[in-house]
Design a protein around this motif. Structure first.
Motif, PDB file in Angstrom:
ATOM      1  N   ILE A  23      39.451  37.355  35.632  1.00  9.28           N
ATOM      2  CA  ILE A  23      39.719  38.561  36.417  1.00  9.28           C
ATOM      3  C   ILE A  23      38.430  39.010  37.117  1.00  9.28           C
ATOM      4  CG2 ILE A  23      40.239  41.041  36.163  1.00  9.28           C
ATOM      5  CD1 ILE A  23      42.490  40.197  34.224  1.00  9.28           C
ATOM      6  N   ASN A  24      37.307  38.930  36.381  1.00  6.93           N
ATOM      7  CA  ASN A  24      36.017  39.297  36.984  1.00  6.93           C
ATOM      8  C   ASN A  24      35.669  38.387  38.162  1.00  6.93           C
ATOM      9  OD1 ASN A  24      35.604  41.446  35.301  1.00  6.93           O
ATOM     10  ND2 ASN A  24      34.429  40.251  33.793  1.00  6.93           N
ATOM     11  N   LEU A  25      35.965  37.096  37.993  1.00  7.48           N
ATOM     12  CA  LEU A  25      35.696  36.141  39.087  1.00  7.48           C
ATOM     13  C   LEU A  25      36.541  36.458  40.310  1.00  7.48           C
ATOM     14  CD1 LEU A  25      35.450  32.700  37.263  1.00  7.48           C
ATOM     15  CD2 LEU A  25      33.686  33.792  38.669  1.00  7.48           C
ATOM     16  N   VAL A  26      37.817  36.757  40.073  1.00 12.34           N
ATOM     17  CA  VAL A  26      38.708  37.085  41.196  1.00 12.34           C
ATOM     18  C   VAL A  26      38.214  38.365  41.878  1.00 12.34           C
ATOM     19  CG1 VAL A  26      41.057  37.811  41.828  1.00 12.34           C
ATOM     20  CG2 VAL A  26      40.732  35.895  40.257  1.00 12.34           C
ATOM     21  N   ARG A  27      37.783  39.341  41.065  1.00 11.00           N
ATOM     22  CA  ARG A  27      37.283  40.595  41.648  1.00 11.00           C
ATOM     23  C   ARG A  27      36.038  40.326  42.503  1.00 11.00           C
ATOM     24  NH1 ARG A  27      35.672  43.210  37.373  1.00 11.00           N
ATOM     25  NH2 ARG A  27      37.735  43.966  36.832  1.00 11.00           N
ATOM     26  N   ALA A  28      35.151  39.484  41.996  1.00  9.03           N
ATOM     27  CA  ALA A  28      33.895  39.224  42.697  1.00  9.03           C
ATOM     28  C   ALA A  28      34.109  38.467  44.006  1.00  9.03           C
ATOM     29  CB  ALA A  28      32.958  38.426  41.780  1.00  9.03           C
ATOM     30  N   HIS A  29      35.077  37.591  44.038  1.00 11.50           N
ATOM     31  CA  HIS A  29      35.192  36.687  45.191  1.00 11.50           C
ATOM     32  C   HIS A  29      36.406  36.903  46.076  1.00 11.50           C
ATOM     33  CE1 HIS A  29      31.795  34.442  43.717  1.00 11.50           C
ATOM     34  NE2 HIS A  29      32.363  34.439  42.518  1.00 11.50           N
ATOM     35  N   LEU A  30      37.483  37.427  45.497  1.00 10.53           N
ATOM     36  CA  LEU A  30      38.740  37.405  46.254  1.00 10.53           C
ATOM     37  C   LEU A  30      39.440  38.759  46.385  1.00 10.53           C
ATOM     38  CD1 LEU A  30      40.037  34.162  44.506  1.00 10.53           C
ATOM     39  CD2 LEU A  30      39.481  34.308  46.939  1.00 10.53           C
ATOM     40  N   ASN A  31      39.253  39.632  45.393  1.00  8.15           N
ATOM     41  CA  ASN A  31      39.995  40.900  45.409  1.00  8.15           C
ATOM     42  C   ASN A  31      39.140  42.003  44.795  1.00  8.15           C
ATOM     43  OD1 ASN A  31      41.820  42.983  45.286  1.00  8.15           O
ATOM     44  ND2 ASN A  31      43.212  41.991  43.829  1.00  8.15           N
ATOM     45  N   PRO A  32      38.255  42.621  45.600  1.00  2.51           N
ATOM     46  CA  PRO A  32      37.312  43.603  45.059  1.00  2.51           C
ATOM     47  C   PRO A  32      37.983  44.826  44.434  1.00  2.51           C
ATOM     48  CG  PRO A  32      37.048  43.319  47.459  1.00  2.51           C
ATOM     49  CD  PRO A  32      38.077  42.355  47.017  1.00  2.51           C
ATOM     50  N   THR A  33      39.242  45.079  44.757  1.00  5.44           N
ATOM     51  CA  THR A  33      39.904  46.283  44.226  1.00  5.44           C
ATOM     52  C   THR A  33      40.569  46.032  42.870  1.00  5.44           C
ATOM     53  OG1 THR A  33      41.978  45.770  45.352  1.00  5.44           O
ATOM     54  CG2 THR A  33      40.415  47.148  46.563  1.00  5.44           C
ATOM     55  N   LEU A  34      40.509  44.814  42.374  1.00  3.15           N
ATOM     56  CA  LEU A  34      41.249  44.473  41.147  1.00  3.15           C
ATOM     57  C   LEU A  34      40.708  45.202  39.915  1.00  3.15           C
ATOM     58  CD1 LEU A  34      43.293  42.700  39.615  1.00  3.15           C
ATOM     59  CD2 LEU A  34      41.573  40.881  39.588  1.00  3.15           C
ATOM     60  N   THR A  35      41.605  45.861  39.173  1.00  3.53           N
ATOM     61  CA  THR A  35      41.226  46.464  37.888  1.00  3.53           C
ATOM     62  C   THR A  35      42.275  46.106  36.835  1.00  3.53           C
ATOM     63  OG1 THR A  35      42.470  48.491  38.332  1.00  3.53           O
ATOM     64  CG2 THR A  35      40.127  48.523  38.895  1.00  3.53           C
ATOM     65  N   VAL A  36      41.840  46.066  35.579  1.00  2.00           N
ATOM     66  CA  VAL A  36      42.805  45.955  34.483  1.00  2.00           C
ATOM     67  C   VAL A  36      43.198  47.391  34.154  1.00  2.00           C
ATOM     68  CG1 VAL A  36      43.212  45.218  32.110  1.00  2.00           C
ATOM     69  CG2 VAL A  36      41.735  43.861  33.605  1.00  2.00           C
ATOM     70  N   SER A  37      44.237  47.866  34.799  1.00  2.00           N
ATOM     71  CA  SER A  37      44.565  49.294  34.660  1.00  2.00           C
ATOM     72  C   SER A  37      45.380  49.567  33.413  1.00  2.00           C
ATOM     73  CB  SER A  37      45.336  49.785  35.891  1.00  2.00           C
ATOM     74  OG  SER A  37      46.624  49.208  35.921  1.00  2.00           O
ATOM     75  N   THR A  38      46.101  48.564  32.929  1.00  2.00           N
ATOM     76  CA  THR A  38      47.094  48.837  31.887  1.00  2.00           C
ATOM     77  C   THR A  38      47.156  47.708  30.871  1.00  2.00           C
ATOM     78  OG1 THR A  38      48.381  49.874  33.666  1.00  2.00           O
ATOM     79  CG2 THR A  38      49.509  49.543  31.571  1.00  2.00           C
ATOM     80  N   ILE A  39      47.062  48.090  29.602  1.00  2.00           N
ATOM     81  CA  ILE A  39      47.255  47.113  28.525  1.00  2.00           C
ATOM     82  C   ILE A  39      48.405  47.613  27.659  1.00  2.00           C
ATOM     83  CG2 ILE A  39      46.216  46.185  26.409  1.00  2.00           C
ATOM     84  CD1 ILE A  39      43.595  46.048  28.026  1.00  2.00           C
ATOM     85  N   LEU A  40      49.318  46.706  27.344  1.00  2.00           N
ATOM     86  CA  LEU A  40      50.504  47.098  26.571  1.00  2.00           C
ATOM     87  C   LEU A  40      50.581  46.247  25.310  1.00  2.00           C
ATOM     88  CD1 LEU A  40      53.222  48.626  26.275  1.00  2.00           C
ATOM     89  CD2 LEU A  40      54.277  46.823  27.651  1.00  2.00           C
ATOM     90  N   LEU A  41      50.638  46.925  24.171  1.00  2.00           N
ATOM     91  CA  LEU A  41      50.764  46.213  22.893  1.00  2.00           C
ATOM     92  C   LEU A  41      52.235  45.931  22.642  1.00  2.00           C
ATOM     93  CD1 LEU A  41      48.144  48.429  21.168  1.00  2.00           C
ATOM     94  CD2 LEU A  41      47.978  45.935  21.303  1.00  2.00           C
ATOM     95  N   THR A  42      52.553  44.672  22.380  1.00  2.00           N
ATOM     96  CA  THR A  42      53.955  44.266  22.256  1.00  2.00           C
ATOM     97  C   THR A  42      54.233  43.648  20.880  1.00  2.00           C
ATOM     98  OG1 THR A  42      53.546  42.044  23.071  1.00  2.00           O
ATOM     99  CG2 THR A  42      54.066  43.708  24.726  1.00  2.00           C
TER     100      THR A  42
END
Ligand code: ADP
Ligand code: MG
Length: 355
Positions: free
Chosen positions: A253-272
Motif C-alpha cells: 500500500i505504501n508503494l502504491v501511495r508513493a508511486h501511483l496513488n498519493p491519496t491512498l489511505t488505510v481508512s478502515t479496518i474491520l475485524l471479522t
C-alpha cells in the motif's frame, strides 16, 4: 411470506421482514414451528413500537427477540448520512478467506438498504461477490474483465442487484482469471481500473459508495484496485495467523501511495469472524486495536452460520436472515462507515444532506 403478508413456516428456522403500508412485521420461526411476530409502524423511516412494548415479558423469548431484530434490521433508523463526496474503497487482503467478499457485499447491501446508492466492483475471478448479490456472471456476461481491457464502459458492465435498486454490481466472470498475465504487457497496466471508473462514469451511476472486492493476492488486479480507490478497507480475521502477511500488504500500500496513488489511505479496518469462545480472538482484537487505533471499526463481525449460508442462496445475510446477529453487525459496521464518512466531510446537522 407472500405479498399479502401471510406466513408459511418451513421447518427451518427463519426470520423475515415484510413492510405493508405503514405496518411492519418481523417474523421468526424455530425448528418446532414456534412463531413470533413483531409489529410496529414506520413513520418517517423510523420504526415506532406500541407503548409499553419493552416491558412486555411475553415477548422476551429468543424467537420474539429475533422477530423484533428482523423488524428493526431494515427500517430501524431510516437513512444513513450521505457523504458530501463519493467514497471509493478497495477491500484488500492477500489472504484468502478473511471476509473480504462477505464484508464487501454485506456492507454494500446495508448502505443500499439505508438509502445510499452503492456499487460493488467484483475484481475476483471467482465471482463470489457477484454470486452473493444475485447477479449473472457466466462467461459472456459483460464484466469487469472487458472493462479493464477498455472494450466496454461502466454503464455497459453494471447491473442492478435484485436485492435493492440502490445496489449496483459490475460482475466478474472466470475470464478475469487470465487478466493478471494479460495486464502485464498493457499500457498503464496499474491504472486501467481507475481510468474505467472515471468520475464521469460514476457520476452517471449517481453512486455514493463504491467497494472493489479484491482477489486473494497482491498481483496486478489488487494493485489496480488500490490505484482506483482513495480508501482501503482491510478485513482482518480474528485468528492466530491473520496478522501474518499484514506487513507485506501495508508495504505494498505504501508503494502504491508513493508511486501511483498519493491519496491512498488505510481508512478502515474491520475485524471479522470473531468467536467469543476463544481467548485468541480477544488477543487478536486487542493487538489490532493497539496497532491501528482509530482506523479499526468498533463493530466486530461475529462468526455466524447464517453469514456463511447466505451466498448459497444468492443473497447477502441482510436479505437472507435480516434478524441474525451477523446481519445486525454488518448493519452496525455500515452505519459506522457512513457516520465516519459524514463526519470526515465536515460536521453536518441532523437530517441535512441525507437521502
Ligand atoms: P475472502 O473474500 O477474503 O476470501 P470470504 O468473504 O469469501 O473471504 O469468506 C471466506 C469464507 O468464510 C466464506 O465461506 C464465507 O461464507 C465465510 N465467512 C465469512 N465471514 C463469516 C462470518 N462472519 N461467519 C461465518 N462464516 C463467515
Ligand atoms: Mg473473496
Amino acid at each position: 411470506m407472500d405479498k399479502e403478508g401471510s406466513t408459511s413456516v418451513n421447518p427451518e428456522r427463519q426470520a423475515s421482514v415484510v413492510s405493508r403500508g405503514t405496518a411492519l412485521l418481523g417474523v421468526a420461526a424455530d425448528e418446532r414451528n414456534h412463531v413470533a411476530v413483531s409489529t410496529g409502524a414506520i413513520e418517517d423511516g423510523q420504526v415506532r413500537y406500541p407503548e409499553g412494548r419493552e416491558d412486555d415479558d411475553r415477548r422476551r423469548t429468543p424467537i420474539a427477540e429475533e422477530a423484533e431484530r428482523a423488524a428493526r434490521a431494515i427500517h430501524q433508523e431510516g437513512r444513513f448520512p450521505r457523504p458530501s463526496r463519493r467514497r471509493v474503497f478497495s477491500v484488500a487482503n492477500q489472504k484468502g478467506g478473511v471476509g473480504k467478499t462477505t464484508s464487501t457485499v454485506n456492507i454494500a447491501a446495508a448502505l443500499a438498504l439505508h438509502g445510499l446508492r452503492t456499487l460493488v466492483v467484483d475484481l475476483d475471478p471467482q465471482g463470489n461477490a457477484s454470486t452473493a448479490l444475485g447477479v449473472e456472471h457466466h462467461t459472456g456476461t459483460p464484466s469487469v474483465y472487458e472493462l479493464l481491457l477498455g472494450e466496454i464502459t461502466v454503464s455497459d458492465a453494471v447491473t442492478v442487484s435484485p436485492q435493492s435498486p440502490n445496489l449496483l454490481c459490475i460482475p466478474a466472470t472466470i475470464d478475469l482469471a487470465g487478466s493478471e498475465i494479460e495486464l502485464v504487457t498493457m499500457v498503464a497496466r496499474e491504472s486501467r481500473l481507475r481510468e474505467a471508473l472515471s468520475t464521469a462514469a460514476l457520476d452517471e451511476l449517481d453512486v455514493d459508495y463504491v467497494f472493489i472486492d479484491c482477489p486473494p493476492s497482491l498481483g496486478l488486479l489488487t494493485v489496480n484496485a488500490l490505484v482506483a480507490a482513495p480508501e482501503a478497507l482491510i478485513p482482518i480475521q480474528c485468528e492466530y495467523y491473520s496478522l501474518e502477511g499484514l506487513g507485506q500488504l501495508l508495504s505494498n500500500i505504501n508503494l502504491v501511495r508513493a508511486h501511483l496513488n498519493p491519496t491512498l489511505t488505510v481508512s478502515t479496518i474491520l475485524l471479522t469472524m470473531y468467536d467469543a469462545r476463544t481467548k485468541l480472538a480477544d488477543q487478536v482484537t486487542a493487538e489490532v486495536r493497539q496497532h491501528f487505533g482509530e482506523q479499526v471499526l468498533r463493530t466486530v463481525i461475529p462468526r455466524s452460520v447464517k453469514v456463511s449460508e447466505a451466498p448459497g442462496y444468492g443473497q447477502t445475510v441482510l436479505a437472507y436472515e435480516p434478524g441474525s446477529r451477523g446481519a445486525m453487525s454488518y448493519l452496525d459496521a455500515a452505519r459506522e462507515i457512513a457516520i465516519r464518512g459524514a463526519q470526515r466531510d465536515g460536521a453536518q446537522r441532523d437530517g441535512e444532506n441525507v437521502r
